[in-house]
Design an enzyme around this catalytic site. Structure first.
Site, PDB file in Angstrom:
ATOM      1  N   ASN A   1       0.824  -1.207   0.000  1.00  0.00           N
ATOM      2  CA  ASN A   1       0.000   0.000   0.000  1.00  0.00           C
ATOM      3  C   ASN A   1       0.866   1.268   0.000  1.00  0.00           C
ATOM      4  O   ASN A   1       0.352   2.363   0.169  1.00  0.00           O
ATOM      5  CB  ASN A   1      -0.903   0.026   1.231  1.00  0.00           C
ATOM      6  CG  ASN A   1      -1.845  -1.168   1.261  1.00  0.00           C
ATOM      7  OD1 ASN A   1      -2.422  -1.528   0.250  1.00  0.00           O
ATOM      8  ND2 ASN A   1      -1.989  -1.783   2.417  1.00  0.00           N
TER       9      ASN A   1
ATOM     10  N   HIS B   1     -14.343  -0.949   6.390  1.00  0.00           N
ATOM     11  CA  HIS B   1     -13.237  -1.654   7.038  1.00  0.00           C
ATOM     12  C   HIS B   1     -13.594  -2.115   8.452  1.00  0.00           C
ATOM     13  O   HIS B   1     -14.354  -1.449   9.164  1.00  0.00           O
ATOM     14  CB  HIS B   1     -12.052  -0.688   7.108  1.00  0.00           C
ATOM     15  CG  HIS B   1     -10.747  -1.323   7.438  1.00  0.00           C
ATOM     16  ND1 HIS B   1     -10.233  -1.332   8.707  1.00  0.00           N
ATOM     17  CD2 HIS B   1      -9.839  -1.975   6.656  1.00  0.00           C
ATOM     18  CE1 HIS B   1      -9.057  -1.938   8.705  1.00  0.00           C
ATOM     19  NE2 HIS B   1      -8.795  -2.334   7.466  1.00  0.00           N
TER      20      HIS B   1
ATOM     21  N   GLU C   1     -16.045   4.231   3.248  1.00  0.00           N
ATOM     22  CA  GLU C   1     -14.678   4.443   2.798  1.00  0.00           C
ATOM     23  C   GLU C   1     -14.751   5.330   1.558  1.00  0.00           C
ATOM     24  O   GLU C   1     -15.807   5.408   0.919  1.00  0.00           O
ATOM     25  CB  GLU C   1     -13.994   3.108   2.470  1.00  0.00           C
ATOM     26  CG  GLU C   1     -13.745   2.280   3.715  1.00  0.00           C
ATOM     27  CD  GLU C   1     -13.055   0.943   3.463  1.00  0.00           C
ATOM     28  OE1 GLU C   1     -12.253   0.836   2.531  1.00  0.00           O
ATOM     29  OE2 GLU C   1     -13.338   0.015   4.225  1.00  0.00           O
TER      30      GLU C   1
ATOM     31  N   SER D   1     -11.143  -0.713   0.303  1.00  0.00           N
ATOM     32  CA  SER D   1      -9.802  -1.303   0.392  1.00  0.00           C
ATOM     33  C   SER D   1      -9.681  -2.640  -0.314  1.00  0.00           C
ATOM     34  O   SER D   1      -8.597  -2.998  -0.761  1.00  0.00           O
ATOM     35  CB  SER D   1      -9.389  -1.448   1.855  1.00  0.00           C
ATOM     36  OG  SER D   1     -10.259  -2.329   2.537  1.00  0.00           O
TER      37      SER D   1
ATOM     38  N   ASP E   1     -13.476   7.071   5.524  1.00  0.00           N
ATOM     39  CA  ASP E   1     -12.174   6.441   5.760  1.00  0.00           C
ATOM     40  C   ASP E   1     -11.408   6.523   4.445  1.00  0.00           C
ATOM     41  O   ASP E   1     -11.753   5.861   3.472  1.00  0.00           O
ATOM     42  CB  ASP E   1     -12.402   4.986   6.199  1.00  0.00           C
ATOM     43  CG  ASP E   1     -11.097   4.253   6.500  1.00  0.00           C
ATOM     44  OD1 ASP E   1     -10.059   4.630   5.923  1.00  0.00           O
ATOM     45  OD2 ASP E   1     -11.138   3.298   7.296  1.00  0.00           O
TER      46      ASP E   1
ATOM     47  N   HIS F   1      -7.141   4.527   1.528  1.00  0.00           N
ATOM     48  CA  HIS F   1      -6.593   4.215   0.202  1.00  0.00           C
ATOM     49  C   HIS F   1      -6.794   5.349  -0.807  1.00  0.00           C
ATOM     50  O   HIS F   1      -6.485   5.188  -1.984  1.00  0.00           O
ATOM     51  CB  HIS F   1      -7.201   2.917  -0.324  1.00  0.00           C
ATOM     52  CG  HIS F   1      -6.859   1.761   0.546  1.00  0.00           C
ATOM     53  ND1 HIS F   1      -5.699   1.040   0.415  1.00  0.00           N
ATOM     54  CD2 HIS F   1      -7.504   1.240   1.622  1.00  0.00           C
ATOM     55  CE1 HIS F   1      -5.645   0.109   1.349  1.00  0.00           C
ATOM     56  NE2 HIS F   1      -6.732   0.205   2.091  1.00  0.00           N
TER      57      HIS F   1
ATOM     58  N   LYS G   1      -0.053   4.122   4.507  1.00  0.00           N
ATOM     59  CA  LYS G   1      -0.196   3.642   3.133  1.00  0.00           C
ATOM     60  C   LYS G   1       0.558   4.583   2.185  1.00  0.00           C
ATOM     61  O   LYS G   1       1.766   4.553   2.175  1.00  0.00           O
ATOM     62  CB  LYS G   1      -1.664   3.421   2.830  1.00  0.00           C
ATOM     63  CG  LYS G   1      -2.093   2.140   3.592  1.00  0.00           C
ATOM     64  CD  LYS G   1      -3.524   1.854   3.728  1.00  0.00           C
ATOM     65  CE  LYS G   1      -3.655   0.563   4.555  1.00  0.00           C
ATOM     66  NZ  LYS G   1      -4.938   0.449   5.236  1.00  0.00           N
TER      67      LYS G   1
END
Ligand SMILES: *Cc1c(COP(=O)(O)O)cnc(C)c1O
Length: 372
Positions: free
Chosen positions: A48, A134, A178, A182, A207, A210, A231
């Site tokens: 990541n 997540h 998110e 992810s 979130d 990523h 990440k």
């Protein structure tokens, strides 16, 4: 003691039977995309570290200087003397990057969610979360004592229906999603969620683990943005960006901040360097998505939306087998299985970074086609 070991052995046997056992495999990360694992050098699609910043000379240098100057550890929690001067600098960079009034750095992304969510909602409140958020958002939701409802993945109508049917039965309401999912790599319609939330006096928390460093605009519209420094930022730690008042409240009420030691100064110094690079280097930021899109196009599959791209296999056992075939061909692509993903959707999860070349992608695609 004996019952303890029996319990552990029986639980493990059950996991093995379902092909859900996990074990730690020593993996050395080398320059670029190479890893050394199981006695072999492999091209990795598992990192990541999307921009390669964990090895950026400026990031390493910043950490080295802070390590020499301030030592290895923070010595105390932030509220009890561990509030290193570098924290303020990092937080102002983060709030600038995310266009919020303030930011607060936590020990990790996991700890950010675990601290922030229970500080904002409790037993009389409602959490409405995307089905695929997540585990740490779900753990935080449970810890908060609020009622948790889930809407089908990225399904605004379902989210709307939950608000319509249940919002009035609760005091506060927060919607969790998110930005970049992810394990699926698709992107939430955050602006539309925010517009919907406003009509029901619900708050939106995203979130962005990523999204940071890859999709700068994915957080637009959110009231609360959390993310990780582990990440694309290539270091360690987590953060929440929000209004001044919200951040002040978290400083007092987020238990994972209050009752945990501050991050090592070197880690914060490294994050300052990497967030500065993320802010300035838009060319670098664009590469991971371009690589993912190149891969999805040569695989003749739906276009990648982020640096994460899954190839769904189905059963856990088969996903592991394909991953092992790829490893034998010189590629490390992890098989992701339940409970990380829903049953029967075990997959290979490709993460593309600025260090991958088109040759790497052509080669792994050819190897993958041979095993699908
Ligand atoms: C990795 C991740 C986290 C946790 O961040 P850490 O800093 O590794 O604890 C939280 N949410 C999502 C979506 C993640 O992928």
């Amino acid at each position: 003691m004996e019952t303890l070991n029996t319990f552990a052995a029986e639980s493990l046997a059950l996991l093995e039977k379902k092909h859900l056992g996990r074990s730690l495999i020593t993996t050395e990360r080398h320059e670029g995309v190479m890893v050394y694992r199981n006695g072999k050098s492999l091209i990795s699609f598992s990192s990541n570290d999307y921009l390669g910043l964990s090895r950026h000379p400026q990031v390493i240098m910043a950490a080295q200087m802070a390590l020499t100057r301030y030592g290895a550890g923070a010595g105390a929690s932030r509220l009890a003397g561990g509030e290193h001067p570098l924290y303020a600098e990092l937080e102002s960079l983060l709030s600038e990057l995310k266009h919020t009034e303030a930011a607060l750095v936590f020990g990790s992304g996991y700890l950010s969610n675990l601290g922030a969510i229970p500080a904002l909602v409790g037993p009389h409140d409602l959490i409405i979360a995307d089905k695929l958020v997540h585990a740490c958002m779900i753990d935080a939701a449970k810890l908060s004592g609020a009622t948790l409802m889930r809407y089908a993945h990225n399904n605004l109508e379902h989210c709307h229906a939950l608000l319509e049917d249940h919002r009035n039965d609760y005091q506060r309401c927060i919607i969790l999603t998110e930005t970049v999912f992810s394990m699926d790599g698709d992107v939430a319609p955050v602006k539309s969620i925010a517009a919907l939330a406003r009509r029901y006096d619900a708050w939106v928390m995203v979130d962005d683990a990523h999204g940071l460093g890859v999709l700068p605009d994915a957080t637009e519209g959110a009231d609360i943005i959390m993310g990780t420094l582990s990440k694309a930022a290539g270091t360690y730690g987590g953060y929440v960006c929000a209004s001044k008042k919200v951040i002040q409240l978290l400083q007092s009420n987020a238990r994972s901040l209050v009752f945990s030691t501050a991050l090592p100064p070197a880690t914060i110094a490294a994050a300052i360097a990497s967030i500065s690079i993320i802010q300035k280097d838009s060319e670098l930021r664009e590469i991971p998505l371009k690589r993912a899109q190149y891969f999805s196009s040569i695989m003749k599959k739906s276009a990648a939306q982020s640096a994460v791209y899954p190839v769904i296999i189905g059963e856990a056992e088969r996903a592991i087998a394909v991953s092992q075939h790829l490893e034998a061909s010189g590629f490390y692509v992890p098989a992701i299985r339940p409970p990380t993903v829903p049953p029967a959707t075990a997959r290979l999860r490709f993460a593309f970074t600025a260090q991958h070349t088109e040759d790497h992608l052509n080669d792994v695609a050819a190897a993958l086609r041979g095993h699908l």
